[in-house]
Design a protein around this motif. Structure first.
Motif, mmCIF file in Angstrom:
data_model
loop_
_atom_site.group_PDB
_atom_site.id
_atom_site.type_symbol
_atom_site.label_atom_id
_atom_site.label_comp_id
_atom_site.label_asym_id
_atom_site.label_seq_id
_atom_site.Cartn_x
_atom_site.Cartn_y
_atom_site.Cartn_z
ATOM 1 N N LEU A 1 0.994 -2.861 -8.996
ATOM 2 C CA LEU A 1 0.739 -2.285 -7.670
ATOM 3 C C LEU A 1 -0.755 -2.088 -7.432
ATOM 4 O O LEU A 1 -1.246 -2.281 -6.316
ATOM 5 C CB LEU A 1 1.473 -0.950 -7.529
ATOM 6 C CG LEU A 1 2.972 -1.008 -7.225
ATOM 7 C CD1 LEU A 1 3.579 0.384 -7.216
ATOM 8 C CD2 LEU A 1 3.218 -1.703 -5.875
ATOM 9 N N GLU A 2 -1.482 -1.708 -8.482
ATOM 10 C CA GLU A 2 -2.916 -1.479 -8.325
ATOM 11 C C GLU A 2 -3.652 -2.781 -8.010
ATOM 12 O O GLU A 2 -4.494 -2.838 -7.120
ATOM 13 C CB GLU A 2 -3.498 -0.849 -9.601
ATOM 14 C CG GLU A 2 -3.026 0.557 -9.881
ATOM 15 C CD GLU A 2 -3.452 1.552 -8.813
ATOM 16 O OE1 GLU A 2 -4.557 1.402 -8.259
ATOM 17 O OE2 GLU A 2 -2.674 2.487 -8.538
ATOM 18 N N SER A 3 -3.325 -3.835 -8.753
ATOM 19 C CA SER A 3 -4.010 -5.116 -8.516
ATOM 20 C C SER A 3 -3.642 -5.690 -7.161
ATOM 21 O O SER A 3 -4.500 -6.234 -6.437
ATOM 22 C CB SER A 3 -3.663 -6.106 -9.630
ATOM 23 O OG SER A 3 -2.253 -6.326 -9.687
ATOM 24 N N ALA A 4 -2.365 -5.550 -6.760
ATOM 25 C CA ALA A 4 -1.948 -6.043 -5.447
ATOM 26 C C ALA A 4 -2.616 -5.249 -4.330
ATOM 27 O O ALA A 4 -3.062 -5.808 -3.320
ATOM 28 C CB ALA A 4 -0.426 -5.960 -5.329
ATOM 29 N N SER A 5 -2.727 -3.939 -4.508
ATOM 30 C CA SER A 5 -3.354 -3.093 -3.482
ATOM 31 C C SER A 5 -4.839 -3.409 -3.364
ATOM 32 O O SER A 5 -5.395 -3.426 -2.257
ATOM 33 C CB SER A 5 -3.156 -1.611 -3.824
ATOM 34 O OG SER A 5 -1.782 -1.266 -3.825
ATOM 35 N N LEU B 1 0.827 -1.213 0.000
ATOM 36 C CA LEU B 1 0.000 0.000 0.000
ATOM 37 C C LEU B 1 0.858 1.259 0.000
ATOM 38 O O LEU B 1 0.557 2.241 -0.705
ATOM 39 C CB LEU B 1 -0.939 -0.006 1.211
ATOM 40 C CG LEU B 1 -2.015 -1.099 1.200
ATOM 41 C CD1 LEU B 1 -2.740 -1.142 2.539
ATOM 42 C CD2 LEU B 1 -3.010 -0.852 0.066
ATOM 43 N N TYR B 2 1.946 1.252 0.756
ATOM 44 C CA TYR B 2 2.787 2.446 0.813
ATOM 45 C C TYR B 2 3.627 2.607 -0.459
ATOM 46 O O TYR B 2 3.926 3.735 -0.869
ATOM 47 C CB TYR B 2 3.670 2.410 2.062
ATOM 48 C CG TYR B 2 2.912 2.801 3.320
ATOM 49 C CD1 TYR B 2 2.044 3.886 3.307
ATOM 50 C CD2 TYR B 2 3.054 2.074 4.499
ATOM 51 C CE1 TYR B 2 1.332 4.241 4.442
ATOM 52 C CE2 TYR B 2 2.351 2.429 5.646
ATOM 53 C CZ TYR B 2 1.487 3.512 5.611
ATOM 54 O OH TYR B 2 0.783 3.870 6.741
ATOM 55 N N TRP B 3 4.026 1.486 -1.095
ATOM 56 C CA TRP B 3 4.714 1.604 -2.381
ATOM 57 C C TRP B 3 3.780 2.197 -3.422
ATOM 58 O O TRP B 3 4.184 3.022 -4.253
ATOM 59 C CB TRP B 3 5.232 0.237 -2.840
ATOM 60 C CG TRP B 3 6.567 -0.127 -2.257
ATOM 61 C CD1 TRP B 3 6.845 -1.165 -1.421
ATOM 62 C CD2 TRP B 3 7.807 0.567 -2.458
ATOM 63 N NE1 TRP B 3 8.176 -1.165 -1.077
ATOM 64 C CE2 TRP B 3 8.794 -0.112 -1.699
ATOM 65 C CE3 TRP B 3 8.174 1.678 -3.194
ATOM 66 C CZ2 TRP B 3 10.116 0.296 -1.667
ATOM 67 C CZ3 TRP B 3 9.502 2.096 -3.168
ATOM 68 C CH2 TRP B 3 10.456 1.397 -2.408
ATOM 69 N N ARG B 4 2.533 1.794 -3.394
ATOM 70 C CA ARG B 4 1.548 2.376 -4.317
ATOM 71 C C ARG B 4 1.381 3.874 -4.030
ATOM 72 O O ARG B 4 1.286 4.689 -4.960
ATOM 73 C CB ARG B 4 0.204 1.672 -4.176
ATOM 74 C CG ARG B 4 -0.904 2.332 -5.010
ATOM 75 C CD ARG B 4 -2.270 1.704 -4.772
ATOM 76 N NE ARG B 4 -3.302 2.415 -5.517
ATOM 77 C CZ ARG B 4 -3.961 3.473 -5.055
ATOM 78 N NH1 ARG B 4 -3.702 3.935 -3.832
ATOM 79 N NH2 ARG B 4 -4.887 4.056 -5.793
#
Length: 475
Positions: free
Chosen positions: A39-43, A22-25
């Protein structure tokens, strides 16, 4: 104890991994508005896994809209960035994942302000999101942006939070540092959004103008552009200025009304009216007239309270630099001058200047009319203002001169010598570097040192400091 693999190496913490995603996103979005699919799909998977709505990842959704659809989240945003540790001192990593998702939402909505033209609706939405950020930091909406709020307080009406972070609800950030650091950044973003608005077109449309939320940045733009407005646009601009003036005046008036008043003047007989009746003293002085048989107290003399107070007529001369860097001070001080003008036995004079000086005394009782007569911008020449102020000092011992400026002047030596002369005459001279709601300002270091040597150090910071100084002298 963390779990370990068979080789003795600590096993990956799934909650820590989720939090980092979340913070990397968040960082990626702050530096590049283009989304990164992985990053979007993982978040999204993380957000859904912790039971939060996917709308938290939608850049176009305001915090207000998320909370309206999921009202249970409102309480989580309040004080979100002032977390307290568990009672046993351990970290609740699952809760930290949830917190990371909410923090990311409010930070992105505020600090990723985009580019291009801005509508009134977008400005209002940003101001609302900035309010949620302030609530997340344990403040009331408007506090960090130099808004109309007073002291810092927990959002939602809870107990107060001290500037050192010892308020109700557990440890909080050191707000004495956050306010000067975060506040100006929020103000700069807001000012940038206002500048990107097609303000004249918005003002000409009553429906769009009604969506505008008055703020210092907006008022500055309106004051700069007022001579170019007419008809409906000018009427809407005036209405917004009036709304903002009234809001600030309400806050400042409450601060001024807390002033102590002069000592009781016992040489003046008390008025013999019911509201002045001193009932306790009357009973005490007549106790000798008590009749035990009748159980009745006979009163042969009434005692009244003295209410007349010793006051001396005072003259308050406020000189305000109206150059572009002093807009916040100009607005605050015209309002403050009008409040003091309403006090008994206070004779207020108001002068505004840049390279020319304008005597605004006839309108000092009405800050709205005063602001409409100002012309922001230009250079700075305080000697022209001093030429208007000096003749107004009739009785120096009963006069206070408040000079508000950043003191980046053209004729430095000449102006300082005239200010020193005012001080030596017996008048109280108060140099003020900034009179903002946020408490931030810049002062010419040459003048700062000169005033310090003169024994009249520059007041710089929150407007409450000036209110305190004036109350001390005038009451």
């Amino acid at each position: 104890m963390s779990e370990e693999t068979s080789g003795g190496v600590p096993a990956p913490d799934p909650d820590e991994n989720r939090r980092q995603v979340l913070y990397w996103r968040l960082l990626a979005r702050l530096f590049d508005p283009e989304e990164q699919a992985s990053l979007e799909s993982a978040s999204l998977a993380v957000v859904e896994d912790v039971g939060l709505p996917a709308a938290l990842l939608d850049p176009g959704a305001s915090v207000d809209s998320v909370v309206q659809r999921h009202p249970e989240l409102a309480a989580e945003f309040d004080g979100l960035m002032t977390p307290a540790p568990d009672e046993d001192g351990t970290r609740d990593r699952a809760a930290e994942v949830r917190r990371a998702a909410l923090v990311s939402k409010v930070l992105l909505n505020v600090f990723a302000s985009g580019s291009g033209a801005v509508t009134a609706e977008q400005l209002a939405r940003w101001q609302s999101d900035a309010g949620w950020l302030e609530r997340a930091l344990g403040c009331r909406p408007g506090d960090l942006r130099g808004g109309r709020g007073g002291g810092v307080q927990r959002a939602g009406g809870g107990g107060g939070v001290s500037p050192t972070g010892t308020g109700v609800g557990g440890p909080t950030p050191d707000l004495s540092r956050l306010i000067p650091e975060i506040g100006p950044e929020l103000g700069a973003i807001e000012a940038g959004l206002v500048k990107r608005m097609r303000l004249r077109e918005v003002l000409a449309d009553p429906a769009l103008a009604s969506q505008l939320t008055p703020s210092m940045s907006l008022i500055e733009q309106l004051l700069r552009d007022k001579d170019n407005l007419s008809g409906v646009a000018l009427a809407n601009a005036k209405a917004l200025i009036r709304r903002y003036v009234d809001e600030v005046a309400q806050v400042l008036r409450s601060q001024v009304e807390k002033a102590t008043v002069g000592e009781i003047d016992r040489s003046v007989p008390p008025k013999r009216v019911f509201r002045n009746l001193d009932l306790d003293r009357t009973i005490w002085k007549n106790l000798t007239n008590w009749s035990p048989e009748e159980e009745r107290l006979y009163v042969d003399r009434l005692y009244y309270r003295h209410t007349s107070r010793k006051t001396t007529p005072q003259r308050l001369i406020v000189v305000v630099d109206q150059s572009g860097s002093m807009v916040d001070s100009m607005v605050n001080c015209t309002i403050l001058a009008s409040i003091f003008a309403g006090l008994p036995k206070v004779d207020v004079h108001l002068i505004a200047y840049d390279t020319q000086a304008l005597d605004l005394t006839p309108w000092s009782h009405d800050p709205f009319e005063t602001l409409l007569r100002t012309k922001l911008g230009g250079g700075t020449d305080g000697t022209v203002a001093m030429a208007l102020a000096r003749p107004k000092i009739a009785e120096p011992r009963n006069t206070v001169v408040v000079w508000i400026s950043d003191f980046y002047e053209w004729r430095t030596d000449e102006l300082f010598e005239s200010m020193a002369a005012v001080h030596r005459s017996g008048a109280k001279f108060i140099p003020v570097g900034s009179v903002t709601s946020g408490g931030r300002g810049s002062v010419n270091p040459w003048f700062r040192e000169k005033f310090k040597d003169l024994g009249t150090p520059v007041i710089s910071g929150h407007i409450k400091k000036l209110v305190h100084e004036l109350k001390t002298f005038l009451t």
